[in-house]
Design an enzyme around this catalytic site. Structure first.
Site, PDB file in Angstrom:
ATOM      1  N   LYS A  38       1.187   7.483 -36.516  1.00  0.00           N
ATOM      2  CA  LYS A  38       1.632   6.431 -35.605  1.00  0.00           C
ATOM      3  C   LYS A  38       1.105   6.703 -34.198  1.00  0.00           C
ATOM      4  O   LYS A  38       1.513   7.663 -33.551  1.00  0.00           O
ATOM      5  CB  LYS A  38       3.152   6.335 -35.547  1.00  0.00           C
ATOM      6  N   GLU A  68       4.585  19.711 -30.243  1.00  0.00           N
ATOM      7  CA  GLU A  68       3.861  20.039 -29.021  1.00  0.00           C
ATOM      8  C   GLU A  68       4.470  19.161 -27.941  1.00  0.00           C
ATOM      9  O   GLU A  68       4.244  17.959 -27.919  1.00  0.00           O
ATOM     10  CB  GLU A  68       2.362  19.788 -29.229  1.00  0.00           C
ATOM     11  N   CYS A  70       0.358  17.270 -20.740  1.00  0.00           N
ATOM     12  CA  CYS A  70       1.538  18.120 -20.947  1.00  0.00           C
ATOM     13  C   CYS A  70       1.316  19.518 -20.378  1.00  0.00           C
ATOM     14  O   CYS A  70       2.269  20.175 -19.960  1.00  0.00           O
ATOM     15  CB  CYS A  70       1.886  18.199 -22.424  1.00  0.00           C
ATOM     16  N   GLU A 127       9.300  17.516 -15.751  1.00  0.00           N
ATOM     17  CA  GLU A 127       7.915  17.114 -15.976  1.00  0.00           C
ATOM     18  C   GLU A 127       7.729  15.708 -15.414  1.00  0.00           C
ATOM     19  O   GLU A 127       8.373  14.760 -15.862  1.00  0.00           O
ATOM     20  CB  GLU A 127       7.628  17.129 -17.477  1.00  0.00           C
TER      21      GLU A 127
END
Lengths: 482, 289
Positions: free
Chosen positions: A185, A259, A293, A390
């Site tokens: 996806k 991850e 990331c 983040e």
């Protein structure tokens, strides 16, 4: 940008190489089929132009895809000679190289990243991942992962919007090389290169059902992860969603790799070559608009050189070109979505409200589209939200340290542990600090480098499992965790 | 020795941070042999004991993970040596706890000692087997190496009181992590004797912490504890493993799921109990710049 040393005439890459259809279906069992969910629109974030309409896979559609993947695993891909599986992957790698320009333009249109990056990083690395893993397909017995390694079966894979094609390659290539079949996806805002990849699978004559692509949003992803006949879940995305996936697979037989997010420290010691370090800082946080990331979003600079580094950094940032992603001179493209832009703005405002100092260069942003200028916060304390959360945008938080021990303590003071950077001329210090940092990837005197042979993944709440290298294969084989 | 001498019985306590405290809660529970005869009162560890154990394990991690692989191997080998000296005592306790014949108990103790020796030999080979140089397409030296994950909570097997316990504990120590172990609830005595071995074998205090008590309650607290990096659910009470795994997701813990039934602990474990508690670190450096 009026403050630039040089003025550049626009040098746009032509978009005529891509041919975007008015609507796209799902790719299931080798065919494009309608989805039964409400279709979604994919938008060019640089202009807010609707590029096309893309089907949404419902639970029933996902079920069809998983069944196709299972059939392909049982009847075709599983029994196939490993060398032939490898040859299909080599074919795919070559097709990606041949159509590289088309993929790069489409990626920049759909994602907003500069063509310089999609052309020089995303697409070549995606092809390299297929080429690398193709070679593994008939050599798994020699990978040191135990005798006669066996595939898991059907892999359900959910990927993010920051590197749409590259994350697809990171997921699909090792899964296929180890003999699994795939239901993937793509992210809801960036499905187009995955659908072009489906076309590549057809051109490669990849047997139907080996790769299935189901587009949609979070609900579609959930259906993939929670499907009872999925043997393996691979996810790249936010830590929050990662946790919900870990909860959802608890008590099942599903093997999982995650991850997730990061808040990397980029540590600059007083003996570092400042110009090189500044390039690394810029590359660390502004590469891909900071939608990375492993971005070096916390600059830890030794106190004695703080002012010099900041002055040099600001001068360099003043030369960055923000604008049209298809312009070959562009350094920083568009923020991927209105939603992400809102988050970046919110966290930046909180940074200011909490007492950090915001600096942004004079910079003309296009009127339409989603844009955020490169931003540096100084006077940041470790307790500030911009030092902990983040941001996933072009926002750098600067902190200082006096001793190596303090640098390590501050660098490790985070729930994340994906990556970190070290800048110093002293080799023994690099190795010592690298040992002490609790992060999966350490870049010393460089930053944001990736390679299919090099394992990538996090410590702590940045996730588990590795992608790339010999280590990445283990995630797709029975009983092997190394 | 005169046969009418009254024996001095041992008080079985917890093993936390290199010391043998009672549970801070004052709770104990009766431990019986396989036939139901009273053996001892064991400490029933509380939530506070579990948290103290995590604090001790965290504090011990930096030094233990930084110990050279060669040195860690010698410490593990030393555990085997000291166990050997208590062979008779272990045989007796294992026979009582598990209801084994003396020859079967002896075989289990032998295998437990040999397992320490086996893992002692692994410490300085893991990096070569699991790490290596990565041939990246550019002017960079790039290498990957295994590193310990941190504090590992271990729910030890409920049946195999010594061999099972050593089989789940030794790999955690060999890889450089520190451990908070919940022992078998009904068969905890060999574990406490093992703690006495650890305390006299150059294993630094805090590296291993042993809690006797109920994995049902201790498992929940350890699974949700934010400073625990990984959890081994091998000895999770039936039907609770899924819940513990869910709780562990809250801080993205590494989870080693339990086998469907308790395995044959005499089998060669391979790397299967070490790799779940290892991270891979990859380091890049430019060449020629």
């Amino acid at each position: 940008m009026s403050s630039s040393v040089f003025e550049y005439a626009p040098a746009p890459e032509s978009r005529s190489i891509v041919d975007i259809a008015p609507s796209y279906g799902l790719f299931v069992d080798g065919e494009f089929v309608d989805g039964t969910g409400e279709p979604l629109k994919s938008v060019n974030p640089a202009t807010e132009e609707v590029l096309t309409e893309v089907a949404t896979a419902s639970e029933a559609d996902v079920d069809r895809a998983v069944r196709a993947a299972r059939r392909a695993f049982d009847k075709v891909w599983g029994p196939m000679r490993p060398a032939d599986r490898g040859k299909y992957l080599f074919r795919i790698a070559r097709l990606l190289q041949e159509r590289a320009r088309e993929f790069a333009v489409l990626e920049s249109l759909d994602n907003g990243k500069p063509i310089r990056e999609s052309r020089d990083v995303d697409v070549p690395l995606a092809a390299a991942h297929f080429f690398y893993h193709a070679g593994w397909a008939d050599k798994l017995d020699h990978a040191g992962l135990g005798p006669a390694p066996r595939p898991l079966g059907v892999a359900g894979q959910v990927i993010p919007w920051n590197f749409p094609l590259l994350m697809l390659a990171w997921k699909v290539a090792p899964a296929l090389a180890t003999g699994n079949t795939v239901v993937l996806k793509p992210a809801e805002t960036t499905p187009l290169t995955a659908l072009l990849f489906a076309e590549v699978c057809r051109r490669a004559d990849l047997p139907p059902g080996v790769v299935n692509i189901v587009t949609g949003a979070g609900e579609t992803g959930r259906a993939v992860v929670e499907h009872g006949d999925v043997d393996k879940v691979a996810f790249t995305g936010s830590t929050e969603v990662g946790k919900s996936i870990a909860r959802a697979v608890a008590g099942t037989r599903k093997k999982v790799t995650l991850e997730l997010g990061g808040k990397a420290a980029n540590i600059v010691f007083d003996d570092a070559p400042i110009d090189q370090a500044v390039e690394g800082i810029v590359q660390g946080i502004f590469f891909n608009q900071g939608h990375v990331c492993c971005a070096g979003s916390r600059l830890l600079v030794q106190e004695s050189i703080h002012d010099e580094v900041i002055a040099s950094l600001q001068r360099r940032i003043g030369t960055l070109r923000v604008g049209d992603p298809l312009d070959k001179n562009t350094d920083i493209g568009a923020i991927n979505s209105a939603e992400q832009l809102a988050r970046i703005r919110e966290l930046s405002d909180i940074g200011e409200a909490e007492g950090a100092e915001r600096w942004q260069p004079a910079c003309d942003l296009p009127e339409r589209g989603f844009w955020f200028p490169p931003t540096v916060f100084t006077n940041v304390s470790p307790a500030h939200r911009i030092a902990r959360d983040e941001v996933f945008g072009p926002v750098l938080s600067v902190l200082t340290f006096r001793t190596p021990d303090e640098a390590v303590a501050k660098a490790n003071n985070t729930t994340y542990g994906l990556s970190a950077g070290i800048w110093t001329e002293k080799g023994s210090r690099i190795l010592k600090i690298a040992n002490q940092l609790r992060a999966g990837v350490i870049w010393a005197n460089t930053f944001n480098k990736f390679d299919p042979t090099s394992p990538f993944g996090g410590y702590k709440q940045s996730g588990y499992g590795r992608e790339g290298g010999r280590h990445g294969l283990a995630a797709y084989l029975k009983g092997h965790d190394a | 020795m005169s046969s009418d001498r009254l024996a001095v019985r041992k008080t079985y306590k917890l093993y936390v941070n290199g010391a043998f405290p009672r549970s801070e809660s004052g709770r104990t529970y009766e431990v019986t042999d396989a036939k139901g005869h009273f053996l001892a009162n064991a400490a029933r560890a509380s939530r506070k004991d579990a948290r103290d154990a995590v604090v001790a394990a965290r504090a011990a991690f930096r030094k233990w993970s930084g110990t050279t692989a060669y040195n860690r191997g010698q410490v593990l080998y030393r555990v085997a040596e000291v166990m050997e000296g208590r062979h008779v005592q272990f045989c007796e306790e294992v026979a009582q706890s598990e209801g084994l014949s003396s020859s079967k108990a002896r075989a289990a103790v032998d295998a437990a000692i040999d397992r320490w020796v086996w893992y002692a030999g692994w410490t300085d080979k893991l990096a070569a087997v699991l790490g290596g140089a990565n041939p990246v397409a550019g002017p960079y030296f790039d290498f990957s190496m295994p590193e310990p994950t941190g504090v590992v909570a271990v729910l030890a097997p409920q049946q195999s009181s010594l061999l099972g316990l050593v089989s789940v504990l030794a790999p955690v120590l060999a890889t450089g992590s520190t451990a908070v172990v919940v022992t078998s609830k009904e068969r905890p005595l060999p574990a406490i004797t093992l703690a006495e071995v650890l305390a006299t074998s150059d294993v630094p205090g805090g590296v291993v912490n042993l809690l006797t008590g109920d994995a049902e309650e201790l498992g929940t607290w350890l699974a949700e504890h934010a400073d625990v990096d990984a959890i081994d659910l091998t000895g999770a009470p039936a039907g609770r493993a899924m819940e513990f795994e869910r709780e562990a997701a809250g801080t993205v813990k590494r989870v080693l799921r339990p086998p469907a039934t308790e395995p044959d602990w005499t089998a060669d474990p391979g790397l299967s109990r070490m790799t779940p508690f290892l991270e891979t670190k990859t380091v890049w450096h430019p060449i020629g710049v």
